[in-house]
Each structure stands twice: as structure tokens, then as C-alpha cells.
Design an enzyme around this catalytic site. Sequence first.
Site, PDB file in Angstrom:
ATOM      1  N   GLU A 145       0.829  -1.212   0.000  1.00 30.01           N
ATOM      2  CA  GLU A 145       0.000   0.000   0.000  1.00 30.01           C
ATOM      3  C   GLU A 145       0.861   1.258   0.000  1.00 30.01           C
ATOM      4  OE1 GLU A 145      -2.720  -0.272   3.312  1.00 30.01           O
ATOM      5  OE2 GLU A 145      -4.121  -1.467   2.149  1.00 30.01           O
ATOM      6  N   GLU A 171      -6.723  -7.472  -0.733  1.00 24.53           N
ATOM      7  CA  GLU A 171      -7.113  -7.581   0.675  1.00 24.53           C
ATOM      8  C   GLU A 171      -8.588  -7.230   0.757  1.00 24.53           C
ATOM      9  OE1 GLU A 171      -4.834  -5.445   3.586  1.00 24.53           O
ATOM     10  OE2 GLU A 171      -2.936  -5.971   2.628  1.00 24.53           O
TER      11      GLU A 171
HETATM   12  C1  GLA Z   1      -4.020  -2.682   5.072  1.00 22.69           C
HETATM   13  C2  GLA Z   1      -2.678  -3.386   5.202  1.00 22.69           C
HETATM   14  C3  GLA Z   1      -2.772  -4.655   6.014  1.00 22.69           C
HETATM   15  C4  GLA Z   1      -3.589  -4.427   7.255  1.00 22.69           C
HETATM   16  C5  GLA Z   1      -4.960  -3.905   6.876  1.00 22.69           C
HETATM   17  C6  GLA Z   1      -5.857  -3.621   8.050  1.00 22.69           C
HETATM   18  O1  GLA Z   1      -4.727  -3.201   4.081  1.00 22.69           O
HETATM   19  O2  GLA Z   1      -2.132  -3.671   3.939  1.00 22.69           O
HETATM   20  O3  GLA Z   1      -1.467  -5.046   6.337  1.00 22.69           O
HETATM   21  O4  GLA Z   1      -2.931  -3.505   8.061  1.00 22.69           O
HETATM   22  O5  GLA Z   1      -4.816  -2.687   6.224  1.00 22.69           O
HETATM   23  O6  GLA Z   1      -6.027  -4.713   8.824  1.00 22.69           O
END
Ligand code: GLA
Length: 788
Positions: A192, A269
Site C-alpha cells: 500500500e 485484501e
Molecule cells: C491494510 C494493510 C494490512 C492491514 C490492513 C488492516 O490493508 O495492507 O497489512 O494492516 O490494512 O487490517
Amino acid sequence: MKKSTNVSVSVGFSGILAICLLIGGLLKTGEAGAQTFATGKNEFLLNGKPFVIRAAELHYPRIPKAYWEHRIQLCKAMGMNTICIYLFWNLHEQQEGVYDFTGQSDVAEFIKLVQKNGMYCIVRPGPYVCAEWDMGGLPWWLLRKKDIQVRTLSDSLFMQSSRRFISKAGSILAPLQIQNGGNIIMVQVENEYGVWGNDEKYMTAIRDNIRAAGFDKVQLFRCDWSSNFDRYNLPGVASTLNFGAGSDIEKQFQHFRQLNPEAPLMCSEYWTGWFDQWGRPHETRGVNTFIGSLKDMMDRRISFSLYMAHGGTSFGQWSGANAPPYAPTVSSYDYDAPIDESGHPTEKFYAIRELLKNYLNEGEALGEIPKEPIALIEVPAIKFTQAAPLFQNLPKAVASEAIQPMEMFGQGWGDILYRTQLPASAKAGKLQITEVHDWAAVYIDGKFTGKIDRRLHGNTVNIPALPKGAQLDILIATTGRVNYGRAIIDRKGITEKVVLQQEEKTTELRNWKVYNLPVEYPVKNKLKYSAAKVNGPAWYRAVFNLSKIGDTYLDMSHWGKGMVWVNGRSLGRFWRIGPTQTMFVPGTWLKKTGNEIIVLDVEGAKKLAIAGVTKPIYGINLDESLLHRKPGQQLDLSTATPAITGSLPAGGGWKDILLSQPVQGRYFCFEAMNAQNPTDPITSIAEMEVIGMDGKPVSALNWRVLYADSEDITGAGNTADKVFDMQESVIWQTAREGAKAGHPHALVIDMGTSVQVKGFRILPRGDKKETGVVKDYRFYVQEKPFKY
Ligand code: GLA
């Protein structure tokens, strides 16, 4: 028999079997030899055939090794064909240059177990991973460098050491790429990054480090959000998006599709639930909204990974924190995931299994639900009759002229005690500590004098008149290092200074004796235990037997704040404020006789006993309110003048509002006059930013909510500070009921410092619901506090 990579010349029974499996499309990856996986036109291609990834995220350190295979099989039974994992750099390199990929950290073995169970693997080596994991997976020892910067080319220590780690990981895992006969189909570059920055050169360097580490054949990818994936380009790397339960799939991929008309779509995700933070309501996400969007993805053949399929537990010191505002994550990583913390399928699990059986790729079959490896048991109350008072069991002190955080003493995690002498004073005074990371108890001549909790922004303790040579002790207990956003440089202990204000005099305290109490301290040292009647911080010890071994949740609801060790392993942290009141103990770490349990309690227990229960207990227990409004408090805007009033357009995405001329001020108030739907009494906002004179968002690291007329904390923690937590999927939402159920709704924020405000930005909620989306607004900026 030589194992061939060319299926057509394989010999013997296993070779024939491999051919049959391949022909049937049932890809048992271990036997099939080298294969291919790549992006094609609108589809991922496995051996040239369209393939929809249905992945389940599991974290090997959050699952006791003995349970790895059971959890993998559960994911297969839920309908998954792939397991997705992060690599945790700081788990593998706890001391600089010393790597450990064995035992519980043997990630290669984990991936091979996935392969053994006929599943593929996605590996996300970071180096930054977020994951509610201490410092987002970055090692604490980076913090010994005073001006360390992370996730940037400008820091050579960060770049060199992260490259070393990735190359080490590559030397172990690159042979498991699918093209080499393994089961790794994709490897992620960073994590991210769009939330953090847009430096293409940095991302290119990380991509190249991953390639150079031996991941030279596998498909690379990156993950971002629909609101920021376009901030940078990374050639040769597939792009995916992350979003939460109940998202509007059409909206999420709309812009992405325009920019990448032929790319396969993947939600890398899909958040099944959410994590809990100390002192905030337990987070849940409903089954129906979750399943609705998953079905939508399946109907569109969009690949996905469930984050988390099974969260497990952040044992020991591994749970992280979010900021701003500083909000530490609890040790349970249950996540309201389809498989709960103790490894049991939930309603969400069965709903997913029911859905996915209709969407299997050609040749795939749903796995059987495996038998649980071990049952949950009740443990009768374990009574503690031995205690080792902290002040009588200190290690050797280290002298330090100036105060320094624990990293500077070579300590990675745990607690730390700072001691010095105070000058005499006839009058009461104040102690100001900058900054407490993360919780401090102050003692004068052994007597408890006050505490500071970083979550509550305090930094001062009142102290009485002092005799000559009084001894000051500041005991610091830590919670997780920030794992997200710019506050990630989060040293522990006292970070800057301690100042004493006495009779108009201000003195910075020096000449400290420092006592380092790393996490393993009570299990690596022989503490002096005696009868268990202690006032103040202490380790408590008991030995217990079991008639039957099983998993259990320890009921910590009578205890204050600290950590628990069972048979030498730290289970994690407990804190009476909740929401978690229990701690998971894997049965695999227990034995029938002579189990040793040690509890460090820095606050004090109500009852020196712990029972084991079969279900987690949730409950909030705070001295302060969760809400940002005192009972009866009413904001008075009658004499305030809006810097701008206006109307926001309907629809998603960031909306930028510029003032006709800049206004200087430290406080701002956002007042929602109505919602897009005129009969809707609610206000909801995902994110807000204030634009400074350079056209960029001003830092929100020191922002504080002073007032919110209404906050809904019934299902999830929809408090007002969610507007600057940089998590677009969690929102401020006003309550449906109560004194302030209708418009206007107002939010007041102290920015911590005076700012010249050019405008503001606002992001409405991104899920399918329209509730509370603001239409007409008033925005105020003032140098002086607002009136109530
Ligand atoms: C983001 C991150 C994950 C996690 C989620 C929340 O997507 O990439 O590693 O921290 O948020 O759980």
C-alpha cells in the site's frame, strides 16, 4: 526416480498421477513440476488457462506451528485455492544481521505445507507490511539511528538492510516459485505504498531488489486503494486494490478499469472484519454485507484474498498500533474473521463455503472440513501465591546522563524503568514528560504518584513537596510500535526529556539510572518470589496441572495491565480497559503437569487468580468516556463566522474545497447541515484533510478531537477521530438514537498548532451504504477555542 520438470517424460506412478491431475485440471502443485502463472488479457493465467485466485491470508507467526496445517486445510474447505502470507522482517532479524528462519519462523516449511495441501501461495515480503504488526514489520534496531527514515531511497541504512533481508528471504523461498516446481504464484512489492508516497524510484528499487533476490520468474504485483493506486507507476508489476467488507465493487474498480482496461482485476485484501484497539469497542463486520460484495466479485470473476481468513494471535510483543491518534492494537488478532482466533469456523466461514462452492475453477474441489487438532478446555481458577515485586527484582542499572529511549540501550521490546534523584522543594510541583511511549507510572520514594497514558494525550504528573534526595522512578510499559503512516518512527520509553517545575523553576532532569526489562526478562532470570501480597508492579507466578490438555482463553478481567508467559512463551498483553478481556493459550504449548504461568501486572490485580474459559470475553472498562462530548455539553457557534459554507456533490471520491481567502487558526469545526438524502438524520465521514498554503494536506499527527456532538459506538467504533486516521474504510458516523440524533452535526478538531488554512478535503464513505453522506456544510477556522 528422477523428478522431471517436463510432465510428458515423467515416469513411474507419481509421474502418471501428475499427468492425470494436470489433465483433470486438478493442480496438485507439488507433483506437477514446473508451471506458469502470469497476467493475461482480463484474466490471470495458470498454465495458460484462466484462473480466478481465491486466496486466504494467514500469518505463520500468529498461528502456533502445530496448527499451521489445520488452518491451511480449513481455508481450503472454505473454498480457497491459494494462501497469502506476509514475511515479517523484524521476526526474522530481531538483532541486526542475525537471521532466523527456523521453527515457528520457518516460512519455507509453511509454504511447503500449503503446497502439500494442493494450494498456491502468494508471498508479500515487504519490507514494510503494516499488518497491525510492531512497526509494520520493520526492525526496531533501525531506530538506533537518530535520523532514520524508512520507505525511502534517502536512507542508506534502510535501503541496504532491507535489501539484505529480501535477498536472504529470496535465497530460501525463490526455489518455491511456481516456475521452479513450487507453488508461489505471485510476490508483492512493498505494501500500500500509495498511502505513504509516490516515489517511483523507491518502488522501482524495491521491485529490483525482489527480482535480484531470486524472485526472477514469478509474477510480481502491488496493492493500493482505489483512491491512490494512480499515484505512481511500476512497470512489470500487476496492480491490485484493497478494500473492506461491503464495498461497492463497481465503484472500487471504476477508475482502475479506465486506466487499466485489460488488466485482470483482484482485490488483494478484502477485509473480512477489523482489528481491535485498546480502549475502543470490539470491531465486527456483518456476514451479509461481507458476502454480498464477495458474490459480486465472484460473478465478475474478480480474484480476491480474504484479509484475514484467520487472524490468530499477535503473541508476545508483536501487536502494533495506529496513529494518529495513537491507538495500540490488542494481542488478539481474531479480526472477526471467518475462522476465529482459536481456529474454529464461524458463521462467516460457512457462508463463504456455501457461496464459493458455486464458483470453483475447472477441476477444483471444495476441501473437507478438517477435524480440530485439539479441543477448547476450561481450566479451574489458577491461584497465585507467589509474587516478585518489580522494585526488588531489577536488573543491573545502566547510567545515562540524558534520558534516552530503550532502543538506544539495545532493547527492542518490553518495559523500562528510569530512576533519578529530585531536588528538595517546600511546595508541590509538576513533572512533565516528553513523550511517554506508551504508559507511565510515576513513583516518589516508592510511592505511586500518578500515571500518564499516551492514548489520552497527557504528559504531566503533579508531585508533592519533596524532602532532600527524594527518589523518582518512572516505569514505562509499552504497547505496539506504530505500524501505519508517518508516525512509524516510534521509539519506546521516554523519547525526549523530563522536566521538573518547582517553585517557578524549571529543571530538565539528568543523571538517570536505567533498568531495561525486555520481554524475556522474567523467563530468563531467576526472580525472587515470596508470598503474594504486593502493592505496586510485580511478577506473579503459579504452577498448574491439567487433567486434559486443550486450547483455552485465560480470563484476565480481574487484572490490571501487563503481559503473561506460559511455559516460557509470552502470550501477549492484557489491559483491563478492554475490549479483549481474555488471552488465547494454544494447548500445544501446555503439558499435563508443571505448567508455569507468570503474569507481570504494572497496575495491580483485583483478584490473584486466572481461570481458563472456552470463549473470548469482551468488555470495555475505562476511566474516561469513549465519546468526544461531555454529558450535556453543547457547542455554541452563535458568535462564530464560517470560513466557507457550501454544498458537496453526491458520489464517492475526495472532494476539495478551497476558501475564498486563507484563514489562520488552530481549531476547525465542520458542521454538517443535512445529508444527501433529505430525510437522513445521520452524518458520516471517512476522511478529512486540511489544505495548507502549499496546496498539500497539513500533518494530522497532533490532531485531537475536542468535540463531536454524536458518535455511534454500538457495532464498530465510529468515533470522530476516524476522520483523520487515514483508514478510508473506517468512518465517523453519528448515532441513530440519543440526545443529538438529528442535524446539524458538528465536529471540532484542535490541530495542535496554528495553521494557515487554504481549504479542506473530505472523503465520503466508500461502501455500498449511502447513510450520512454530507450535503450542505459550514466550515469554521479559529485561532481561539470554540465556545460550549
Ligand atoms: C491494510 C494493510 C494490512 C492491514 C490492513 C488492516 O490493508 O495492507 O497489512 O494492516 O490494512 O487490517
